[in-house]
Scaffold this motif. Structure first.
Motif, mmCIF file in Angstrom:
data_model
loop_
_atom_site.group_PDB
_atom_site.id
_atom_site.type_symbol
_atom_site.label_atom_id
_atom_site.label_comp_id
_atom_site.label_asym_id
_atom_site.label_seq_id
_atom_site.Cartn_x
_atom_site.Cartn_y
_atom_site.Cartn_z
ATOM 1 N N SER A 1 41.494 21.765 4.368
ATOM 2 C CA SER A 1 40.038 21.606 4.440
ATOM 3 C C SER A 1 39.297 22.842 3.959
ATOM 4 N N TRP A 2 40.007 23.809 3.412
ATOM 5 C CA TRP A 2 39.413 25.095 3.062
ATOM 6 C C TRP A 2 38.875 25.151 1.638
ATOM 7 N N SER A 3 38.958 24.099 0.888
ATOM 8 C CA SER A 3 38.500 24.105 -0.503
ATOM 9 C C SER A 3 37.047 24.565 -0.591
ATOM 10 N N GLU A 4 36.739 25.298 -1.647
ATOM 11 C CA GLU A 4 35.399 25.851 -1.838
ATOM 12 C C GLU A 4 34.776 25.254 -3.097
ATOM 13 N N ALA A 5 33.835 24.345 -2.927
ATOM 14 C CA ALA A 5 33.191 23.706 -4.069
ATOM 15 C C ALA A 5 32.409 24.706 -4.918
ATOM 16 N N SER A 6 32.011 25.823 -4.321
ATOM 17 C CA SER A 6 31.214 26.805 -5.066
ATOM 18 C C SER A 6 32.066 27.666 -6.000
ATOM 19 N N LEU A 7 33.374 27.562 -5.916
ATOM 20 C CA LEU A 7 34.271 28.333 -6.779
ATOM 21 C C LEU A 7 35.018 27.413 -7.726
ATOM 22 N N ALA A 8 35.201 27.860 -8.947
ATOM 23 C CA ALA A 8 35.977 27.088 -9.920
ATOM 24 C C ALA A 8 37.412 26.950 -9.416
ATOM 25 N N THR B 1 32.113 35.643 11.289
ATOM 26 C CA THR B 1 32.888 34.430 11.558
ATOM 27 C C THR B 1 33.428 33.885 10.240
ATOM 28 N N ILE B 2 34.337 32.947 10.335
ATOM 29 C CA ILE B 2 34.895 32.350 9.123
ATOM 30 C C ILE B 2 33.784 31.722 8.290
ATOM 31 N N SER B 3 32.887 31.010 8.938
ATOM 32 C CA SER B 3 31.820 30.331 8.188
ATOM 33 C C SER B 3 30.821 31.312 7.582
ATOM 34 N N SER B 4 30.759 32.541 8.096
ATOM 35 C CA SER B 4 29.824 33.521 7.534
ATOM 36 C C SER B 4 30.433 34.306 6.370
ATOM 37 N N LEU B 5 31.721 34.139 6.130
ATOM 38 C CA LEU B 5 32.380 34.844 5.032
ATOM 39 C C LEU B 5 31.972 34.255 3.682
ATOM 40 N N ALA B 6 31.944 35.087 2.683
ATOM 41 C CA ALA B 6 31.721 34.606 1.317
ATOM 42 C C ALA B 6 32.898 33.706 0.934
ATOM 43 N N PRO B 7 32.689 32.738 0.041
ATOM 44 C CA PRO B 7 33.760 31.804 -0.316
ATOM 45 C C PRO B 7 35.072 32.481 -0.724
ATOM 46 N N HIS B 8 35.004 33.534 -1.534
ATOM 47 C CA HIS B 8 36.246 34.176 -1.959
ATOM 48 C C HIS B 8 36.945 34.869 -0.795
ATOM 49 N N LYS B 9 36.193 35.356 0.185
ATOM 50 C CA LYS B 9 36.796 35.980 1.374
ATOM 51 C C LYS B 9 37.487 34.930 2.242
ATOM 52 N N ARG B 10 36.890 33.732 2.334
ATOM 53 C CA ARG B 10 37.524 32.658 3.113
ATOM 54 C C ARG B 10 38.878 32.288 2.515
ATOM 55 N N PRO C 1 52.640 26.671 9.679
ATOM 56 C CA PRO C 1 51.875 26.473 8.440
ATOM 57 C C PRO C 1 50.494 25.867 8.647
ATOM 58 N N LEU C 2 50.230 25.302 9.814
ATOM 59 C CA LEU C 2 48.914 24.700 10.062
ATOM 60 C C LEU C 2 47.941 25.682 10.705
ATOM 61 N N LEU C 3 48.340 26.951 10.836
ATOM 62 C CA LEU C 3 47.461 27.949 11.438
ATOM 63 C C LEU C 3 46.097 28.031 10.750
ATOM 64 N N PRO C 4 46.019 28.038 9.427
ATOM 65 C CA PRO C 4 44.684 28.080 8.812
ATOM 66 C C PRO C 4 43.801 26.907 9.222
ATOM 67 N N GLU C 5 44.372 25.722 9.295
ATOM 68 C CA GLU C 5 43.578 24.547 9.681
ATOM 69 C C GLU C 5 43.112 24.659 11.125
ATOM 70 N N ALA C 6 43.960 25.206 11.984
ATOM 71 C CA ALA C 6 43.613 25.333 13.391
ATOM 72 C C ALA C 6 42.487 26.338 13.617
ATOM 73 N N THR C 7 42.364 27.327 12.738
ATOM 74 C CA THR C 7 41.341 28.356 12.919
ATOM 75 C C THR C 7 40.017 28.014 12.273
ATOM 76 N N LEU C 8 40.010 27.034 11.384
ATOM 77 C CA LEU C 8 38.781 26.687 10.674
ATOM 78 C C LEU C 8 37.810 25.995 11.599
ATOM 79 N N ASP C 9 36.573 26.464 11.590
ATOM 80 C CA ASP C 9 35.514 25.879 12.405
ATOM 81 C C ASP C 9 34.942 24.687 11.642
ATOM 82 N N HIS C 10 35.208 23.501 12.111
ATOM 83 C CA HIS C 10 34.746 22.290 11.424
ATOM 84 C C HIS C 10 33.352 21.855 11.870
ATOM 85 N N SER C 11 32.674 22.691 12.652
ATOM 86 C CA SER C 11 31.364 22.301 13.162
ATOM 87 C C SER C 11 30.236 22.612 12.184
ATOM 88 N N ASP C 12 30.540 23.278 11.058
ATOM 89 C CA ASP C 12 29.485 23.630 10.081
ATOM 90 C C ASP C 12 28.887 22.405 9.432
#
Length: 142
Positions: free
Chosen positions: A63-70, A107-116, A131-142
């Motif tokens: 779920s970490w894909s960044e639409a703002s980055l190519a 916070t994760i959501s406050s990081l710039a896309p490349h930092k995330r 391997p699911l640690l990144p998904e577990a830490t992502l705040d999906h409430s944004d």
């Protein structure tokens, strides 16, 4: 003191010239092309490339894909070796005398896309058995 310590272990002062060749996957730099070619042919580099390909495949399913980055920029950030100094560069720091540490409000959501994306790579490497640690830490409430 630092120069004394470096001298005791036989290290010369670092060269002021920037290395000419680098391997982003392994975060290594080389002064000569032959050194890079030898590195690229080595087992450790091939293992790092295989791991990077695995990271990219896992990232694409996340779920970490960044639409703002190519897409090619996302791939580069996810497959290059993690660098703590590069990650910390530009982040707000604590107001401590020595300026060390990241400000607690980051916070994760406050990081710039490349930092995330750099953080995603770090979390993948932090605990390979989870391997699911990144998904577990992502705040999906944004």
């Amino acid at each position: 003191r630092r120069r004394e310590w470096q001298g005791r272990i036989g290290r010369d002062e670092p060269s002021s010239a920037a290395p000419l060749y680098s391997c982003a996957v392994c975060a290594l730099t080389f002064d000569r092309k032959k050194q890079l070619e030898e590195h690229l042919a080595g087992k450790k580099h091939r293992a790092a490339e295989a791991a990077a390909a695995g990271h990219w495949a896992a990232f694409q399913r996340s779920s970490w894909s960044e639409a703002s980055l190519a897409l090619d920029e996302q791939r580069a950030l996810v497959t290059c070796a993690f660098s703590l100094p590069a990650f910390l560069d530009g982040l707000p720091s604590r107001s401590r005398a020595d300026g060390s540490g990241v400000a607690p409000h980051v916070t994760i959501s406050s990081l710039a896309p490349h930092k995330r994306l750099m953080l995603w790579r770090y979390l993948r490497e932090l605990m390979p058995s989870r391997p699911l640690l990144p998904e577990a830490t992502l705040d999906h409430s944004d």
